[in-house]
Design a protein around this motif. Structure first.
Motif, mmCIF file in Angstrom:
data_model
loop_
_atom_site.group_PDB
_atom_site.id
_atom_site.type_symbol
_atom_site.label_atom_id
_atom_site.label_comp_id
_atom_site.label_asym_id
_atom_site.label_seq_id
_atom_site.Cartn_x
_atom_site.Cartn_y
_atom_site.Cartn_z
ATOM 1 N N SER A 136 0.614 -1.175 -0.237
ATOM 2 C CA SER A 136 0.284 0.065 0.278
ATOM 3 C C SER A 136 0.955 0.706 -0.053
ATOM 4 N N VAL A 137 0.278 2.230 -0.342
ATOM 5 C CA VAL A 137 0.725 3.809 -0.263
ATOM 6 C C VAL A 137 -0.069 4.390 0.329
ATOM 7 N N LEU A 138 0.070 5.271 0.941
ATOM 8 C CA LEU A 138 -0.238 6.396 1.432
ATOM 9 C C LEU A 138 -0.344 7.688 0.573
ATOM 10 N N LEU A 139 -1.568 7.967 -0.621
ATOM 11 C CA LEU A 139 -1.874 8.873 -1.156
ATOM 12 C C LEU A 139 -2.569 10.427 -0.725
ATOM 13 N N LYS A 140 -1.736 11.442 -0.952
ATOM 14 C CA LYS A 140 -2.114 12.959 -0.044
ATOM 15 C C LYS A 140 -2.927 13.807 -0.993
ATOM 16 N N GLY A 141 -3.566 14.495 -0.510
ATOM 17 C CA GLY A 141 -4.282 15.604 -1.354
ATOM 18 C C GLY A 141 -3.764 16.120 -2.328
ATOM 19 N N GLY A 142 -3.997 16.152 -3.712
ATOM 20 C CA GLY A 142 -3.434 16.895 -4.401
ATOM 21 C C GLY A 142 -2.059 15.889 -5.533
ATOM 22 N N GLN A 143 -3.002 14.605 -4.995
ATOM 23 C CA GLN A 143 -1.397 13.792 -5.814
ATOM 24 C C GLN A 143 -2.321 12.154 -6.467
ATOM 25 N N ALA A 144 -1.794 11.604 -7.293
ATOM 26 C CA ALA A 144 -2.624 10.956 -8.007
ATOM 27 C C ALA A 144 -1.804 9.682 -8.567
ATOM 28 N N LEU A 145 -2.230 9.055 -8.377
ATOM 29 C CA LEU A 145 -1.352 7.031 -9.026
ATOM 30 C C LEU A 145 -1.663 6.756 -10.065
ATOM 31 N N ILE A 146 -1.005 6.204 -11.019
ATOM 32 C CA ILE A 146 -1.448 5.691 -12.783
ATOM 33 C C ILE A 146 -0.757 5.002 -12.544
ATOM 34 N N THR A 147 -1.417 3.737 -13.139
ATOM 35 C CA THR A 147 -0.747 2.177 -13.429
ATOM 36 C C THR A 147 -1.320 2.011 -15.215
ATOM 37 N N TYR A 185 -6.879 9.658 -7.932
ATOM 38 C CA TYR A 185 -7.015 10.792 -7.718
ATOM 39 C C TYR A 185 -8.035 11.414 -6.603
ATOM 40 N N VAL A 186 -7.035 11.622 -5.596
ATOM 41 C CA VAL A 186 -7.140 12.201 -4.728
ATOM 42 C C VAL A 186 -7.067 13.767 -4.193
ATOM 43 N N SER A 187 -8.153 14.852 -4.030
ATOM 44 C CA SER A 187 -8.356 15.939 -3.718
ATOM 45 C C SER A 187 -8.140 16.507 -2.547
ATOM 46 N N GLY A 188 -7.633 17.739 -2.816
ATOM 47 C CA GLY A 188 -6.593 18.329 -1.409
ATOM 48 C C GLY A 188 -7.533 19.197 -0.082
ATOM 49 N N GLY A 189 -7.192 18.460 0.856
ATOM 50 C CA GLY A 189 -7.246 17.960 1.725
ATOM 51 C C GLY A 189 -7.742 16.631 2.429
ATOM 52 N N ASN A 190 -7.667 15.986 1.465
ATOM 53 C CA ASN A 190 -7.699 14.459 1.899
ATOM 54 C C ASN A 190 -6.284 13.889 2.177
ATOM 55 N N GLU A 191 -7.147 12.274 2.381
ATOM 56 C CA GLU A 191 -6.042 11.390 2.239
ATOM 57 C C GLU A 191 -6.054 9.995 1.953
ATOM 58 N N VAL A 192 -6.074 8.829 0.914
ATOM 59 C CA VAL A 192 -6.286 7.798 0.544
ATOM 60 C C VAL A 192 -5.041 6.895 0.815
ATOM 61 N N LYS A 193 -5.841 5.027 1.224
ATOM 62 C CA LYS A 193 -4.537 4.323 1.639
ATOM 63 C C LYS A 193 -5.144 3.695 0.154
ATOM 64 N N ALA A 194 -4.073 3.663 -0.471
ATOM 65 C CA ALA A 194 -4.626 2.297 -2.037
ATOM 66 C C ALA A 194 -3.385 1.347 -1.758
ATOM 67 N N PHE A 195 -3.943 0.461 -2.215
ATOM 68 C CA PHE A 195 -3.693 -1.230 -1.892
ATOM 69 C C PHE A 195 -3.476 -1.578 -3.939
ATOM 70 N N PHE A 196 -2.388 -3.172 -3.631
ATOM 71 C CA PHE A 196 -2.322 -3.500 -4.608
ATOM 72 C C PHE A 196 -2.525 -4.462 -4.562
#
Length: 359
Positions: A143-154, A339-350
């Motif tokens: 997993s990785v912690l995805l913070k606001g203003g960030q995006a993961l793309i595979t 994508y995670v908008s500002g002020g939010n946090e999401v735990k992304a799992f693989f």
């Protein structure tokens, strides 16, 4: 006056003179003796002074040596205290690191119920029927912690991700606006995989909260009598183990099934000097095997940073996906994007098929 009368004074004077001479000689001898005594005394005083001086020097040397020893001990003590402080600081740092690692590798999960299908009987076991054994594989998802203003793309292909990572920044068109994003390689949090080998006895029951109120021998007798009563669900007892210091122990029954039946009740009444409700449970033995730790970088997934939050989250995510799918932007087929908008946090799992690591 006769001649005898004239001689008398001369004789008396002569005697007095002799007496005076004797006294003079005695006094001279006394003087000589006193001088010898004085010289001897002076000699003794000088010897004593020399001895006192020598002892004073020896005492000074001894005191100086003791002071040097004290100084060395104080210095050694100071060095040891500094080493102790450094060791304590290192120990505290290691404890903090250990606590962080323990917290990181703790797995909080409700294990789901699984239907078990009987396949075959184990023939090579000497204690068949006495133990229930199982092996469970626990795999933590990376997993990785995805913070606001960030995006993961595979991407579907590794080469597309490698091309994007060579770029310092990417300009994404969003209707009339543009957003500049920075592609970065991604390092996943460490994750683990291990096996749990479980062994549950079908004949042995553990108990606790048994107060030590009788002699140790009578305690064992009362426990055996209580757990042997069929009216309470007990059965014939083969062995009793009891620790008077902890109030805990184990009962081993002759036949299988009794321990399992009593463990379902969670409590059992034993007869001591009075009736006592004790906690009962099955005896579990487990071992952790094949513990493996993984960490690394996904080869098809990249992190997009510095995304300005000026549109709806879903709309902006769609624009990002459209941009990075175009070959003209050095992109390619997108398998997944978040994508995670500002002020939010999401735990992304693989998932396992996406967690293709490079050491």
């Amino acid at each position: 006056m006769s001649d005898s009368d004239a001689v008398k004074p001369l004789v008396n004077g002569k005697k007095q003179l002799e007496k005076a001479e004797d006294e003079k000689s005695r006094l001279q001898l006394a003087k000589l003796s006193a001088e010898d005594s004085k010289k001897e005394a002076s000699k003794n005083v000088m010897v004593l002074q020399q001895q006192g001086k020598q002892r004073q020097e020896e005492f000074s040397k001894t005191v100086k040596g003791i002071q040097n020893d004290i100084s060395m001990l104080e210095k050694g003590n100071k060095d040891l205290m500094e080493k102790l402080k450094k060791s304590q600081a290192k120990l505290q740092a290691k404890k903090s690191e250990s606590a962080t690692l323990q917290q990181r590798f703790k797995i909080y999960v409700q294990i789901p119920e699984k239907k078990v299908k009987f396949t075959h009987k184990v023939e090579d076991s000497d204690d068949s029927g006495q133990h229930i054994k199982g092996v469970f594989t626990i795999a933590q998802r990376p997993s990785v912690l995805l913070k606001g203003g960030q995006a993961l793309i595979t991407f579907e292909e590794e080469k597309v991700a490698a091309q994007i990572l060579k770029m310092a920044k990417c300009t994404v068109s969003c209707d009339k606006d543009k957003v500049h994003v920075k592609p970065k390689s991604l390092t996943l949090d460490p994750f683990v995989k291990f096996e749990v080998h479980l062994d549950v006895s079908t004949k042995t029951l553990s108990f606790s909260n048994v107060p030590f109120t009788l002699t140790e021998e009578r305690m064992r007798d009362r426990l055996e009598i209580s757990f042997s009563k069929p009216s309470r669900g007990g059965g014939e007892v083969q062995r009793v183990d009891y620790d008077k210091h902890t109030g805990k122990g184990q009962i081993t029954f002759l036949n299988s099934g009794v321990a399992e039946r009593l463990a379902l009740k969670r409590k059992y009444v034993v007869d001591m000097d009075r009736e006592v409700n004790v906690k009962v449970d099955l005896v579990y033995n487990y071992k952790l095997k094949k513990f493996q730790t993984f960490c690394g970088t996904p080869t098809r997934t990249i992190l997009l940073c510095g995304i300005t939050d000026f549109q709806d989250e879903e709309d902006l995510q769609d624009h990002l996906e459209i941009h990075f799918q175009k070959p003209s932007n050095y992109g390619g087929e997108v398998e997944c994007i978040k994508y995670v908008s500002g002020g939010n946090e999401v735990k992304a799992f693989f998932t396992e098929d996406m967690a293709e690591m490079e050491a």
